[in-house]
Design a protein around this motif. Structure first.
Motif, PDB file in Angstrom:
ATOM      1  N   ASN A   1       5.163   3.842   8.428  1.00  0.00           N
ATOM      2  CA  ASN A   1       4.715   4.876   7.503  1.00  0.00           C
ATOM      3  C   ASN A   1       4.810   4.256   6.107  1.00  0.00           C
ATOM      4  O   ASN A   1       5.913   4.009   5.627  1.00  0.00           O
ATOM      5  CB  ASN A   1       5.605   6.099   7.630  1.00  0.00           C
ATOM      6  N   PRO A   2       3.694   3.988   5.451  1.00  0.00           N
ATOM      7  CA  PRO A   2       3.747   3.270   4.172  1.00  0.00           C
ATOM      8  C   PRO A   2       4.463   4.052   3.073  1.00  0.00           C
ATOM      9  O   PRO A   2       4.989   3.457   2.129  1.00  0.00           O
ATOM     10  CB  PRO A   2       2.274   3.042   3.820  1.00  0.00           C
TER      11      PRO A   2
ATOM     12  N   PHE B   1       6.425   2.652   0.009  1.00  0.00           N
ATOM     13  CA  PHE B   1       5.526   2.725  -1.150  1.00  0.00           C
ATOM     14  C   PHE B   1       5.192   4.190  -1.417  1.00  0.00           C
ATOM     15  O   PHE B   1       4.105   4.662  -1.056  1.00  0.00           O
ATOM     16  CB  PHE B   1       4.231   1.928  -0.896  1.00  0.00           C
ATOM     17  N   PRO B   2       6.108   4.939  -2.015  1.00  0.00           N
ATOM     18  CA  PRO B   2       5.871   6.377  -2.208  1.00  0.00           C
ATOM     19  C   PRO B   2       4.634   6.688  -3.047  1.00  0.00           C
ATOM     20  O   PRO B   2       4.081   7.783  -2.936  1.00  0.00           O
ATOM     21  CB  PRO B   2       7.138   6.877  -2.894  1.00  0.00           C
TER      22      PRO B   2
ATOM     23  N   PHE C   1       9.474  -7.148   3.044  1.00  0.00           N
ATOM     24  CA  PHE C   1      10.834  -7.415   3.501  1.00  0.00           C
ATOM     25  C   PHE C   1      11.886  -6.734   2.636  1.00  0.00           C
ATOM     26  O   PHE C   1      12.761  -6.035   3.144  1.00  0.00           O
ATOM     27  CB  PHE C   1      11.115  -8.919   3.569  1.00  0.00           C
ATOM     28  N   GLU C   2      11.861  -6.938   1.334  1.00  0.00           N
ATOM     29  CA  GLU C   2      12.894  -6.381   0.446  1.00  0.00           C
ATOM     30  C   GLU C   2      12.905  -4.860   0.478  1.00  0.00           C
ATOM     31  O   GLU C   2      13.969  -4.235   0.502  1.00  0.00           O
ATOM     32  CB  GLU C   2      12.724  -6.885  -0.990  1.00  0.00           C
ATOM     33  N   LYS C   3      11.725  -4.236   0.505  1.00  0.00           N
ATOM     34  CA  LYS C   3      11.661  -2.775   0.531  1.00  0.00           C
ATOM     35  C   LYS C   3      12.211  -2.219   1.852  1.00  0.00           C
ATOM     36  O   LYS C   3      12.924  -1.233   1.858  1.00  0.00           O
ATOM     37  CB  LYS C   3      10.238  -2.299   0.275  1.00  0.00           C
TER      38      LYS C   3
END
Length: 160
Positions: free
Chosen positions: A62-63, A67-68, A139-141
């Motif tokens: 779920n993006p 990435f809200p 990766f970091e997110k």
């Protein structure tokens, strides 16, 4: 419906949980039926498992979890093709690539998969806005999301 899969072994899929992709997915045009699977071990990633080919299973995410502010400009005709009356009925997923070197994982924000949760009809849309990447690093997110314990994605079926 009982199916055999390469990744998950034999699983049962309730007929009401079968997702139909009338156009297939780009590069996988022949496969029209899928199920969305979740496992605790791979959260926040889920699996779009083909019911037509045991060895076709795509990692998806779920993006909006990472990435809200993701706002894909989807043509109105796509919602008509899905039979979606409004955007609240549509689940948005993006295909993730998780290589052996996890730090290089990416997701495809350029071509989201939309699924009408009311009738389980889906479609992958290739955006033409030029705003998003085919291989966006995540990766970091994802690491931060998992560390916060916020990786759970309500509404998806568990594998068993």
């Amino acid at each position: 419906m009982r199916i055999s899969t390469t990744r998950f072994g034999d699983i049962n899929i309730a007929p009401g949980k079968i997702i139909t992709m009338p156009d297939g997915l780009p590069g996988l045009d022949a496969f029209k039926r899928y199920a969305l699977l979740s496992t605790e071990e791979t959260d926040p990633f889920h699996w779009l498992q083909s019911l037509d080919a045991a060895d076709v299973s795509l990692a998806v995410i779920n993006p909006y979890l990472i990435f809200p502010d993701y706002r894909p400009m989807v043509p109105e005709e796509t919602f008509e093709q899905l039979g979606a009356g409004n955007t609240e009925d549509v689940l948005v997923l993006t295909v993730a690539v998780i290589p052996r070197e996890f730090r290089n994982m990416t997701t495809n924000l350029l071509a989201p998969i939309l699924i009408n949760t009311k009738n389980n009809v889906g479609k992958q849309v290739i955006l033409d806005s030029g705003e998003y990447d085919l291989r966006h690093p995540i990766f970091e997110k994802v690491r931060k999301l998992v560390q916060k314990g916020g990786a759970s994605d309500a509404g998806l079926d568990q594998k068993n």
